[in-house]
Design an enzyme around this catalytic site. Sequence first.
Site, PDB file in Angstrom:
ATOM      1  N   GLY A 244     -25.214   0.655  -5.888  1.00 41.07           N
ATOM      2  CA  GLY A 244     -24.274   1.212  -6.863  1.00 41.07           C
ATOM      3  C   GLY A 244     -23.845   0.129  -7.836  1.00 41.07           C
TER       4      GLY A 244
ATOM      5  CE  LYS B 190      -4.127   1.750   0.212  1.00 41.27           C
ATOM      6  NZ  LYS B 190      -5.274   1.271  -0.600  1.00 41.27           N
TER       7      LYS B 190
ATOM      8  CB  VAL C  18     -20.853  -4.026  -5.996  1.00 39.30           C
ATOM      9  CG1 VAL C  18     -20.932  -5.451  -5.471  1.00 39.30           C
ATOM     10  CG2 VAL C  18     -19.424  -3.703  -6.427  1.00 39.30           C
TER      11      VAL C  18
HETATM   12  P1  NAD Z   1     -20.736   2.675  -5.584  1.00 34.48           P
HETATM   13  O1  NAD Z   1     -20.193   3.992  -5.150  1.00 34.48           O
HETATM   14  O2  NAD Z   1     -21.011   2.442  -7.033  1.00 34.48           O
HETATM   15  O3  NAD Z   1     -22.082   2.343  -4.783  1.00 34.48           O
HETATM   16  C1  NAD Z   1     -22.290   2.635  -3.443  1.00 34.48           C
HETATM   17  C2  NAD Z   1     -23.771   2.929  -3.273  1.00 34.48           C
HETATM   18  O4  NAD Z   1     -24.059   3.044  -1.888  1.00 34.48           O
HETATM   19  C3  NAD Z   1     -24.204   4.232  -3.938  1.00 34.48           C
HETATM   20  O5  NAD Z   1     -25.324   3.989  -4.759  1.00 34.48           O
HETATM   21  C4  NAD Z   1     -24.551   5.131  -2.763  1.00 34.48           C
HETATM   22  O6  NAD Z   1     -25.585   6.049  -3.055  1.00 34.48           O
HETATM   23  C5  NAD Z   1     -24.977   4.111  -1.723  1.00 34.48           C
HETATM   24  N1  NAD Z   1     -24.921   4.581  -0.337  1.00 34.48           N
HETATM   25  C6  NAD Z   1     -24.020   5.409   0.236  1.00 34.48           C
HETATM   26  N2  NAD Z   1     -24.315   5.581   1.532  1.00 34.48           N
HETATM   27  C7  NAD Z   1     -25.409   4.835   1.793  1.00 34.48           C
HETATM   28  C8  NAD Z   1     -26.183   4.608   2.956  1.00 34.48           C
HETATM   29  N3  NAD Z   1     -25.907   5.182   4.133  1.00 34.48           N
HETATM   30  N4  NAD Z   1     -27.253   3.780   2.858  1.00 34.48           N
HETATM   31  C9  NAD Z   1     -27.567   3.217   1.678  1.00 34.48           C
HETATM   32  N5  NAD Z   1     -26.869   3.409   0.534  1.00 34.48           N
HETATM   33  C10 NAD Z   1     -25.803   4.214   0.601  1.00 34.48           C
HETATM   34  O7  NAD Z   1     -19.699   1.589  -5.032  1.00 34.48           O
HETATM   35  P2  NAD Z   1     -19.524   0.080  -5.530  1.00 34.48           P
HETATM   36  O8  NAD Z   1     -18.458   0.023  -6.539  1.00 34.48           O
HETATM   37  O9  NAD Z   1     -20.861  -0.491  -5.794  1.00 34.48           O
HETATM   38  O10 NAD Z   1     -18.911  -0.592  -4.211  1.00 34.48           O
HETATM   39  C11 NAD Z   1     -19.744  -0.834  -3.086  1.00 34.48           C
HETATM   40  C12 NAD Z   1     -18.881  -1.182  -1.876  1.00 34.48           C
HETATM   41  O11 NAD Z   1     -18.089  -2.332  -2.166  1.00 34.48           O
HETATM   42  C13 NAD Z   1     -17.891  -0.100  -1.473  1.00 34.48           C
HETATM   43  O12 NAD Z   1     -17.748  -0.136  -0.071  1.00 34.48           O
HETATM   44  C14 NAD Z   1     -16.596  -0.534  -2.132  1.00 34.48           C
HETATM   45  O13 NAD Z   1     -15.461  -0.067  -1.433  1.00 34.48           O
HETATM   46  C15 NAD Z   1     -16.696  -2.048  -2.008  1.00 34.48           C
HETATM   47  N6  NAD Z   1     -15.949  -2.779  -3.031  1.00 34.48           N
HETATM   48  C16 NAD Z   1     -16.217  -2.562  -4.337  1.00 34.48           C
HETATM   49  C17 NAD Z   1     -15.524  -3.263  -5.311  1.00 34.48           C
HETATM   50  C18 NAD Z   1     -15.806  -3.052  -6.766  1.00 34.48           C
HETATM   51  O14 NAD Z   1     -15.403  -3.895  -7.571  1.00 34.48           O
HETATM   52  N7  NAD Z   1     -16.472  -1.976  -7.160  1.00 34.48           N
HETATM   53  C19 NAD Z   1     -14.542  -4.206  -4.938  1.00 34.48           C
HETATM   54  C20 NAD Z   1     -14.307  -4.440  -3.577  1.00 34.48           C
HETATM   55  C21 NAD Z   1     -15.027  -3.710  -2.637  1.00 34.48           C
END
Ligand code: NAD
Length: 353
Positions: free
Chosen positions: A178, A80, A180
Amino acid sequence: MHLFETVREMGHEQVLYCHGKNPDIKAIIAIHDTSLGPAMGATRLFPYPNEEAALRDALRLSRGMTYKAACANIPVGGGKAVIIANPKDKTDDMLRAYGSFIERLNGRFITGQDVNITPQDVRTISQETKYVVGVEEKSGGPAPITALGVFLGIKAAVEFRWKTQRLEGMKVAVQGLGNVGKNLCQHLHEQGIQLFVTDVDNKKAEEVKRLFGATVVEPDQIYSVNVDVFAPCALGGIINDETIPLMQTTIIAGAANNQLWNEQIHSHMLVKKGILYCPDYVINAGGIINVYNEMIGYNEEKAFKQVDNIYHTLMTIFNIAKQQNITTNDAAQQVAEARISQAKLNMNKAIAA
Ligand code: NAD
């Protein structure tokens, strides 16, 4: 902080302090373990209040990457990097200078995008180093593969808890719709699962309701819905003293990073409540599997096949946790450490031969 004492305790191989006067740059690269392969970890730029806070973040997150890669069964180690700066002071010169530090590590550390680093910044860093991923999206982004990993994790947890492969008729609550969360809802809907969903963005919730017939609940109501599985896919720290007493689920399996507010305290609270927790860094490893595959030359079929590892690793973790009466978090750490020790053993044998 006594650095040598701390790194010995945490098991780091190397910590590099990178400094330049013109342009002004202060960065720390923490290489935790390279037994399985080159250390991989994204770069975070943050106005840390002091050097110690930056170092702690780099040490903690790099160790997490080692465990994540080991559990995903990919030949990558953990690293990191943190750049100590205010985002408004970020310049291209600073990023290029940072890139040249990475280049001089000759591939021992490979980086990508994290907090306050944009895809454009990654491109700038890549002007000085080839050891950077995410410059060009070769895979269409990590979310579909992450969502598939979470879906397979849910299958593993259901099978372990109820000895069934049948998901039809089950109830799942998804927090965050979002990239995922929405993909995950599609997989679950295809299996005939009843969905309860929430998002702070009402438009996203309404879309999932329309597409998959989900029931929309308010963001603060999602913890107390009576479901079989709760899938946190929004924020970290949401499993805590306030939310655990509200929960009416048997399984927690979601994509969000660092779901437990306090790993030790809250993983034990979940065990006491009879909730089976899928350690976040195991179930959400689709992202790192995707990055690794982009690095070696993307092949969709191969990448999606590797996601099967998430199912098998979780099954191993659940069984260890049950046999040894420990939390799934502790069992995941055991699995990761065993894989790393085996790699070290193989390395020593190869040197001796
Ligand atoms: P994203 O930003 O596309 O989606 C997150 C969603 O959560 C958004 O729609 C947002 O409006 C919503 N949100 C925020 N606060 C909220 C709350 N208090 N209550 C309800 N909804 C809320 O992110 P993503 O890419 O879908 O990733 C989701 C999570 O998974 C994140 O924590 C990310 O770190 C983790 N993650 C993602 C990946 C990936 O491949 N994208 C990989 C590993 C981990």
